[in-house]
Design an enzyme around this catalytic site. Structure first.
Site, PDB file in Angstrom:
ATOM      1  N   ASP A 163       0.931  -1.279  -0.032  1.00 41.33           N
ATOM      2  CA  ASP A 163      -0.043  -0.044  -0.094  1.00 41.33           C
ATOM      3  C   ASP A 163       0.868   1.266   0.072  1.00 41.33           C
ATOM      4  O   ASP A 163       1.606   1.666   1.112  1.00 41.33           O
ATOM      5  CB  ASP A 163      -0.808  -0.121   1.282  1.00 41.33           C
ATOM      6  N   GLY A 213      -5.406   3.352  -7.641  1.00 42.44           N
ATOM      7  CA  GLY A 213      -5.637   3.566  -9.185  1.00 42.44           C
ATOM      8  C   GLY A 213      -4.965   4.770  -9.693  1.00 42.44           C
ATOM      9  O   GLY A 213      -4.977   4.948 -11.035  1.00 42.44           O
ATOM     10  N   ASP A 234     -10.641   4.152  -1.283  1.00 40.31           N
ATOM     11  CA  ASP A 234     -11.051   3.049  -0.344  1.00 40.31           C
ATOM     12  C   ASP A 234     -12.590   2.963  -0.218  1.00 40.31           C
ATOM     13  O   ASP A 234     -13.170   4.121  -0.420  1.00 40.31           O
ATOM     14  CB  ASP A 234     -10.705   3.585   1.159  1.00 40.31           C
TER      15      ASP A 234
HETATM   16  C1  GLA Z   1      -5.331   2.309   3.128  1.00 43.13           C
HETATM   17  C2  GLA Z   1      -5.866   1.158   1.931  1.00 43.13           C
HETATM   18  C3  GLA Z   1      -6.880   0.383   3.148  1.00 43.13           C
HETATM   19  C4  GLA Z   1      -6.433  -0.101   4.195  1.00 43.13           C
HETATM   20  C5  GLA Z   1      -5.736   0.963   4.770  1.00 43.13           C
HETATM   21  C6  GLA Z   1      -5.143   0.418   6.167  1.00 43.13           C
HETATM   22  O1  GLA Z   1      -6.352   3.317   3.392  1.00 43.13           O
HETATM   23  O2  GLA Z   1      -6.325   1.655   0.743  1.00 43.13           O
HETATM   24  O3  GLA Z   1      -7.362  -0.807   1.994  1.00 43.13           O
HETATM   25  O4  GLA Z   1      -5.173  -1.185   3.561  1.00 43.13           O
HETATM   26  O5  GLA Z   1      -4.815   1.647   4.210  1.00 43.13           O
HETATM   27  O6  GLA Z   1      -4.220   1.348   6.972  1.00 43.13           O
END
Ligand code: GLA
Length: 413
Positions: A163, A213, A234
């Site tokens: 991430d 994305g 998200d």
């Molecule tokens: C980001 C990701 C989420 C999750 C959080 C965790 O916001 O997009 O899917 O993994 O981090 O902190």
């Protein structure tokens, strides 16, 4: 030499897979194909499993993960195809003097946890970031990529969600202020770096990119070894979020295929205040999109109606269909969207989504088969009621607010 053999094995697996897609729509299990394939071919169909974030967020513990694994088996989800138990953010502790990362007090023994999950016939996923910190502010992999990948492999990890988060300020904005192109180059290089580190472990590990994305990730995701990449920000457990994400997927289907999938984010089925109609639509459309099906709800306290949605095998079969063709949005009329997905063996799935609110709904809807290239009457199977129906041109179809009519037509004409 090893690399070359791997490449041939992947090619062999893909040829076998494609041949099966054309000849045997539902007979070959994708687990058989997994056995043939090395690490790059771990996701020949979209991964299925569970992830801790959508329900537990930062509260997740070792016990929650074990409970999820137990329930995956007890509820029949495993038998329905769910496989991965993925720990999202907040498992990380501190690095020791040798740079080795340790899990925090919520996760006393990651190897033991992985063994527990594996003993159930399931696989374990984990989470990190290419930056110095994860999104929730825990230690991440910058400058420790090889070490972390080796650590995951030594625990028996089978899936990594990587991430972007703090990589943006710590590297992209710092090293290339204002230079968007150079920032994207740095980001892509970071994703490649972890891919190489994962491959060097020799363990098949699904590689899941999470960078919301940016920079049309679907165009370059496969080139950094990604098995899936988030296409959006998200998801949230409400209709507006789900419907907005759904619509943003239109047109991305051409980028997905065996081993590399668009990821419109983890499922919210059973979470928040979503109605059963919304849960059904969400699940159906993620299946139509060949999305990873990662449940994100509280499995030990799942209602039977939610379980029935998550384990609908005919809907799951659409997601996992061997032709691997994502749905396309055929047309919208009023508040109804019509999506179609071509399936192996010449079948077709048709989904009608009613985005109208109950108060202002304008139904019945009159489906125009010609706009789908079809001629009625057609025999279709309603995948939520199990009934066979005849679709005639222009016939009135009742679809509740935020609900879906999802049918499979075995022999479209
Ligand atoms: C980001 C990701 C989420 C999750 C959080 C965790 O916001 O997009 O899917 O993994 O981090 O902190």
């Amino acid at each position: 030499m090893r690399v070359r053999i791997s490449a041939w094995l992947v090619l062999l697996a893909l040829i076998t897979f494609t041949a099966r897609a054309q000849t045997a729509p539902s007979s070959a299990s994708h687990k058989q194909i997994h056995r043939l394939a090395p690490s790059q071919a771990v996701a020949l169909t979209p991964p299925m499993g569970w992830n801790s974030w959508n329900f537990f967020e930062g509260r997740v513990t070792d016990q929650d993960v074990r409970n999820a694994a137990d329930q995956m088996v007890a509820t029949g989800m495993k038998d329905a195809g769910y496989e991965y138990i993925n720990i999202d953010d907040t498992w990380e502790g501190e690095r020791d003097a040798n740079g080795v990362l340790h899990s925090n007090e919520k996760f006393p023994d990651m190897k033991a946890l992985a063994d527990y999950v594996h003993a159930k016939g399931l696989k374990l996923g984990i989470y990190s970031s290419p930056g110095p910190k994860t999104c929730a502010g825990y230690a991440a992999s910058l400058d420790h990529e090889v070490q972390d990948a080796q650590l995951y492999a030594s625990w028996g990890v089978d899936y990594l969600k990587y991430d972007l988060c703090s990589f943006i300020p710590a590297v992209m904005e710092k090293q290339a202020p204002g230079d968007r192109a150079e920032q994207m180059r740095l980001m892509i290089a970071a994703y490649k770096k972890m891919d190489a580190a994962l491959k060097a472990t020799g363990r098949p590990i699904v590689y899941s990119l999470c960078q919301y994305g940016w920079d049309a990730v679907w165009e370059w995701g496969p080139s950094v070894g990604a098995n899936l990449w988030r296409t959006t920000g998200d998801i949230q457990a409400n209709w507006n979020s789900i419907y907005a994400i759904l619509n943003a997927q239109a047109g991305l289907g051409k980028y997905a295929g065996p081993g590399h999938w668009n990821d419109p984010d983890m499922l919210e089925v059973g979470n928040g205040k979503l109605t059963l109609a919304e849960d059904r639509t969400h699940f159906s459309m993620w299946a139509m999109l060949a999305a990873p099906l990662l449940a994100g709800n509280d499995l030990p306290n799942m209602k039977p109606e939610v379980k029935a949605i998550l384990t609908n095998r005919e809907v799951i079969a659409i997601d996992q269909d061997r032709l691997c063709r994502e749905a396309t949005r055929a047309y919208s009329e009023g508040e109804v969207d019509v999506w179609t997905r071509h399936l192996a063996g010449g079948a077709l799935a048709v989904a009608l989504v009613n985005a109208g609110s109950a108060r202002y709904s304008t139904h019945p809807f009159h489906l125009d088969l010609a706009r789908l290239g079809l001629h009625g009457p057609l025999e279709a199977r309603n995948l939520w009621t199990g009934e066979t129906m005849t679709l005639a041109d222009g016939m009135p179809l009742e679809i509740g607010s935020h609900d879906i009519l999802l049918v499979r037509i075995a022999a479209p004409k």
